[in-house]
Motif scaffolding. Structure first.
Motif, mmCIF file in Angstrom:
data_model
loop_
_atom_site.group_PDB
_atom_site.id
_atom_site.type_symbol
_atom_site.label_atom_id
_atom_site.label_comp_id
_atom_site.label_asym_id
_atom_site.label_seq_id
_atom_site.Cartn_x
_atom_site.Cartn_y
_atom_site.Cartn_z
ATOM 1 N N GLY B 194 7.262 4.068 -12.244
ATOM 2 C CA GLY B 194 7.290 3.992 -10.784
ATOM 3 C C GLY B 194 8.302 4.856 -10.073
ATOM 4 N N VAL B 195 8.947 5.795 -10.779
ATOM 5 C CA VAL B 195 9.886 6.680 -10.090
ATOM 6 C C VAL B 195 9.155 7.898 -9.524
ATOM 7 C CG1 VAL B 195 11.807 5.958 -11.556
ATOM 8 C CG2 VAL B 195 10.514 8.024 -12.153
ATOM 9 N N GLY B 196 9.821 8.569 -8.618
ATOM 10 C CA GLY B 196 9.253 9.778 -8.037
ATOM 11 C C GLY B 196 9.307 9.735 -6.520
ATOM 12 N N ASP B 197 9.275 10.912 -5.916
ATOM 13 C CA ASP B 197 9.396 11.018 -4.464
ATOM 14 C C ASP B 197 8.229 10.320 -3.767
ATOM 15 O OD1 ASP B 197 10.777 11.900 -2.201
ATOM 16 O OD2 ASP B 197 9.680 13.780 -2.090
ATOM 17 N N VAL B 200 7.992 6.629 -3.368
ATOM 18 C CA VAL B 200 8.751 6.062 -2.256
ATOM 19 C C VAL B 200 8.028 6.341 -0.931
ATOM 20 C CG1 VAL B 200 10.964 6.108 -1.046
ATOM 21 C CG2 VAL B 200 10.908 6.274 -3.545
ATOM 22 N N PHE B 201 7.755 7.635 -0.651
ATOM 23 C CA PHE B 201 7.261 7.930 0.709
ATOM 24 C C PHE B 201 5.793 7.553 0.912
ATOM 25 C CE2 PHE B 201 6.709 12.374 -1.047
ATOM 26 C CZ PHE B 201 5.357 12.554 -0.774
ATOM 27 N N ARG B 205 1.494 3.492 2.242
ATOM 28 C CA ARG B 205 0.595 4.432 2.941
ATOM 29 C C ARG B 205 -0.677 4.674 2.140
ATOM 30 N NH1 ARG B 205 1.145 9.274 5.373
ATOM 31 N NH2 ARG B 205 1.483 10.284 3.382
ATOM 32 N N THR B 252 -1.880 14.453 -0.334
ATOM 33 C CA THR B 252 -0.521 14.226 0.173
ATOM 34 C C THR B 252 -0.232 12.742 0.409
ATOM 35 O OG1 THR B 252 -1.151 14.563 2.490
ATOM 36 C CG2 THR B 252 -0.390 16.504 1.279
ATOM 37 N N ARG B 253 -1.283 11.895 0.527
ATOM 38 C CA ARG B 253 -1.074 10.455 0.739
ATOM 39 C C ARG B 253 -1.147 9.681 -0.582
ATOM 40 N NH1 ARG B 253 -1.897 6.482 5.277
ATOM 41 N NH2 ARG B 253 -2.122 8.189 6.762
ATOM 42 N N LEU B 257 1.133 11.471 -6.144
ATOM 43 C CA LEU B 257 1.335 12.913 -5.899
ATOM 44 C C LEU B 257 2.478 13.476 -6.754
ATOM 45 C CD1 LEU B 257 1.160 15.639 -4.310
ATOM 46 C CD2 LEU B 257 2.523 14.582 -2.519
ATOM 47 N N SER B 258 3.601 12.784 -6.762
ATOM 48 C CA SER B 258 4.765 13.297 -7.515
ATOM 49 C C SER B 258 4.472 13.389 -9.005
ATOM 50 C CB SER B 258 5.992 12.405 -7.293
ATOM 51 O OG SER B 258 6.544 12.648 -6.024
ATOM 52 N N VAL B 261 2.458 16.489 -9.536
ATOM 53 C CA VAL B 261 3.328 17.659 -9.409
ATOM 54 C C VAL B 261 4.168 17.830 -10.679
ATOM 55 C CG1 VAL B 261 5.422 18.425 -8.201
ATOM 56 C CG2 VAL B 261 3.424 17.674 -6.885
ATOM 57 N N GLY B 281 -3.619 14.920 3.509
ATOM 58 C CA GLY B 281 -3.828 13.563 4.012
ATOM 59 C C GLY B 281 -4.637 12.661 3.097
#
Lengths: 313, 313
Positions: B194-197, B200-201, B205, B252-253, B257-258, B261, B281
């Motif tokens: 569950g880590v990654g940018d 969180v963001f 969403r 991007t939503r 995503l991270s 990447v 989106g």
């Protein structure tokens, strides 16, 4: 106030990136409105960094004009003989209001890739408005085609410079000019109206806020032109054919991630070879950081794309 | 509560995507904990969709076993003769706790790309735990190598199926098995911790929340194994060589995503041809939507990658 970062976000980026974000401050809108002060502070901070890069890479710097426009030539001290005759045409970033032709991106590509860079010192806003900077860069590009041949030119741009470059290429394409061999965009600003997914979710998480970008920088540059005008916000422009091979670099924390994503699909659908590089947890312009592991990796990937295009020609 | 969407976010996605997000509800953690109920509701919702896809594409469905593991063969009614003998090896998604071999992704690729799909009905959690599903899929893969030859196999996976596929390929590589011709990952779950940018963001969403993914799905599957174990969370695995050409699709939503990447850079640095597709989106699994413009575009890009790899062989 430093940018927010949680343990889950720290876990997937380099220690150097964590340090950068923990110390970083966003640009306040008041600062941009006081352009002269911002510019002075920006250049005072950048000048020693630029000088250290010139020294580190032993770069030769020469000021010339092309078509009356000031251009900085940044020469590598160890040019790659394989790419003799090939040059970089750079349009610097700085939100249209600051920055110079001697920006880090231009210095680093000369030093790291070994190609000579022609970097344009276009006029800044609010002193001049859209489309002056684009016209100045187009003038230089025309001169460069004559001097080197379009197929020997690689276009490079950063942030606001990406708006200028993209709009310039759309115009050049419409006018039937020959296009460069390849294009490299570092986090281009291709939609000045501020819409997009990352303009919402990265607002307050990146070095640049959406209200600074749209409310201040775009407004100072656009001079009243509709922010969705297709040459002011060229992600909306109709393309009259495929673009040259293009690489686009961004990160998940970049306010302009969505713009990069949208540009990627636009160019891909127009039929050109297109590559999107997205780095985990990285902010607007992380590629500027000489020693940052993610910055090094991203620049290497951009250089690798450029070399692969030139090698295939 | 519907997922948040602002006018700036609506401006850059299709009207169909706006409609989807306005009606979408996240999966509550309680639902996942009550696995049987969730599974029933999921399958009740999916079955008519799957049947409509089978009818639309006139697909032939056959149940077999390979090495004792149930496998669904999904045959195109108009197979592309250019790719005769080439097959898709699919590992479905569903958070390890739900989903079947007859998932939409498998049906659509058979119908839209015209390749026959072998889709594995691996055992679900919490009834079985890691690494049972991986071992079952590896058994099928071994049989498929014998039957078709590795170079005629394209690996496809979605979400949790991406964890199984990635871990499977790492194992296969270590064991010296021949690897598939290409791999396509739809929004793979390659880090169960569950880590990654974007963890969180995009939390709150996306259709899937981070606490559902980590707190519920990962926990039900991992059965006490360290969530950063390199074969449970294979984005941490050491690779013993380049991967086959790989395409990774996300938005991007997307909560993941991270992870996409990070997987992109990992495979790229291991020396394989790697392509990252990020859609503006778009949420976790948007590629599942038959008529969604962004879903159609993403699937076409994935198919185009697969075809380009097969064409070059």
């Amino acid at each position: 106030m430093p940018l927010p970062i949680t343990p889950a976000q720290e876990a997937t980026i380099s220690p150097q990136a964590v340090e950068f974000l923990s110390a970083a401050e966003g640009i306040p809108i008041e600062a941009i409105q006081a352009v002269t002060v911002t510019r002075q502070a920006f250049h005072a901070a950048e000048e020693p960094v630029e000088e250290s890069l010139i020294e580190k890479f032993n770069l030769k710097i020469e000021n010339i004009t092309m078509g009356g426009i000031p251009v900085l030539i940044i020469g590598s001290s160890s040019p790659d003989p394989k790419y003799q005759g090939r040059v970089i045409f750079d349009i610097h970033g700085g939100g249209f209001v600051m920055g110079t032709a001697r920006e880090r991106t231009a210095l680093m590509i000369a030093g790291e890739l070994g190609l000579t860079v022609y970097s344009v010192d276009y006029d800044l806003s609010p002193e001049v408005k859209y489309p002056i900077a684009i016209e100045q860069c187009l003038t230089v590009y025309r001169e460069m085609i004559v001097k080197f041949g379009a197929k020997n030119i690689v276009g490079l741009s950063s942030s606001a410079g990406g708006q200028i470059m993209l709009s310039l290429i759309v115009r050049a394409q419409r006018e039937g000019l020959e296009l460069p061999a390849a294009l490299a965009f570092y986090t281009p600003n291709t939609d000045l109206s501020g819409v997009g997914d990352s303009n919402v979710f990265n607002d307050g998480r990146d070095l640049v806020d959406n209200h600074v970008l749209v409310g201040a920088m775009s407004a100072l540059y656009a001079g009243g032109v509709d922010l969705k005008d297709e040459l002011l916000s060229p992600v909306y422009a109709e393309l009259s054919g495929p673009f040259p091979p293009t690489v686009i670099n961004t990160g998940t924390r970049d306010l302009l991630l969505s713009q990069c994503v949208r540009l990627y699909w636009k160019l891909r659908e127009a039929g050109g070879k297109t590559e999107l590089l997205v780095s985990e947890g990285m902010w607007h312009g992380f590629n500027w950081e000489l020693e940052l592991p993610e910055g090094i990796r991203a620049r290497k990937a951009v250089y690798s794309f450029i070399k692969s295009v030139l090698d295939e020609m």
